[in-house]
Motif scaffolding. Sequence first.
Motif, mmCIF file in Angstrom:
data_model
loop_
_atom_site.group_PDB
_atom_site.id
_atom_site.type_symbol
_atom_site.label_atom_id
_atom_site.label_comp_id
_atom_site.label_asym_id
_atom_site.label_seq_id
_atom_site.Cartn_x
_atom_site.Cartn_y
_atom_site.Cartn_z
ATOM 1 N N ILE A 1 49.476 23.743 -47.653
ATOM 2 C CA ILE A 1 49.835 23.099 -46.593
ATOM 3 C C ILE A 1 49.520 23.565 -45.226
ATOM 4 O O ILE A 1 49.081 22.786 -44.253
ATOM 5 N N LYS A 2 49.842 24.908 -45.192
ATOM 6 C CA LYS A 2 49.465 25.735 -43.970
ATOM 7 C C LYS A 2 47.971 25.397 -43.540
ATOM 8 O O LYS A 2 47.625 25.142 -42.222
ATOM 9 N N SER A 3 47.048 25.374 -44.490
ATOM 10 C CA SER A 3 45.851 25.498 -44.140
ATOM 11 C C SER A 3 45.349 24.041 -43.650
ATOM 12 O O SER A 3 44.688 23.706 -42.824
ATOM 13 N N GLY A 4 45.808 22.943 -44.240
ATOM 14 C CA GLY A 4 45.873 21.643 -43.881
ATOM 15 C C GLY A 4 46.216 21.443 -42.317
ATOM 16 O O GLY A 4 45.575 20.748 -41.621
ATOM 17 N N VAL A 5 47.244 21.862 -42.093
ATOM 18 C CA VAL A 5 47.957 21.778 -40.558
ATOM 19 C C VAL A 5 46.858 22.587 -39.795
ATOM 20 O O VAL A 5 46.599 22.043 -38.416
ATOM 21 N N LYS A 6 46.418 23.730 -40.123
ATOM 22 C CA LYS A 6 45.287 24.388 -39.500
ATOM 23 C C LYS A 6 44.127 23.817 -39.226
ATOM 24 O O LYS A 6 43.592 23.541 -37.878
ATOM 25 N N THR A 7 43.800 23.131 -40.258
ATOM 26 C CA THR A 7 42.411 22.113 -39.999
ATOM 27 C C THR A 7 42.742 21.007 -38.855
ATOM 28 O O THR A 7 42.087 20.713 -38.088
ATOM 29 N N ALA A 8 43.906 20.495 -39.104
ATOM 30 C CA ALA A 8 44.174 19.373 -38.381
ATOM 31 C C ALA A 8 44.302 19.640 -36.721
ATOM 32 O O ALA A 8 43.749 19.073 -35.980
ATOM 33 N N MET A 9 44.994 20.917 -36.758
ATOM 34 C CA MET A 9 45.041 21.543 -35.121
ATOM 35 C C MET A 9 43.567 21.929 -34.679
ATOM 36 O O MET A 9 43.338 21.383 -33.567
ATOM 37 N N LYS A 10 42.730 22.002 -35.521
ATOM 38 C CA LYS A 10 41.402 22.705 -35.184
ATOM 39 C C LYS A 10 40.634 21.316 -34.816
ATOM 40 O O LYS A 10 39.873 21.234 -33.710
ATOM 41 N N LYS A 11 40.778 20.224 -35.393
ATOM 42 C CA LYS A 11 40.010 19.002 -35.075
ATOM 43 C C LYS A 11 40.575 18.668 -33.660
ATOM 44 O O LYS A 11 39.951 18.222 -32.894
ATOM 45 N N VAL A 12 41.869 18.639 -33.342
ATOM 46 C CA VAL A 12 42.428 18.438 -31.925
ATOM 47 C C VAL A 12 41.649 19.343 -31.096
ATOM 48 O O VAL A 12 41.181 18.648 -29.973
#
Length: 87
Positions: A24-35
């Motif tokens: 879950i944390k990895s998915g959040v980090k990926t989403a933040m990086k896309k922004v």
Amino acid sequence: MANIKSAKKRILVNNAKADRNKAIKSGVKTAMKKVTVAIEANDKEAASAALLAATSAIDKASTKGVYHKNTASRKVSRLAAAVNKMA
């Protein structure tokens, strides 16, 4: 290594929860990086869409107990401020 049955189970359960939290944390980090990538590219449309997805991922992580609600709020706030600063 644990000898007691309940201790062995705790180890298994804790490992399963740790793996879930890590995903879950990895998915959040990926989403933040896309922004962040969209902001660096000066693409307002993509940044707004990515912000929406990232906010959703962060809120879900907070609901599941992976992040504290204040931590989740801070992450969303910082991303939103960065996107709004583009305009």
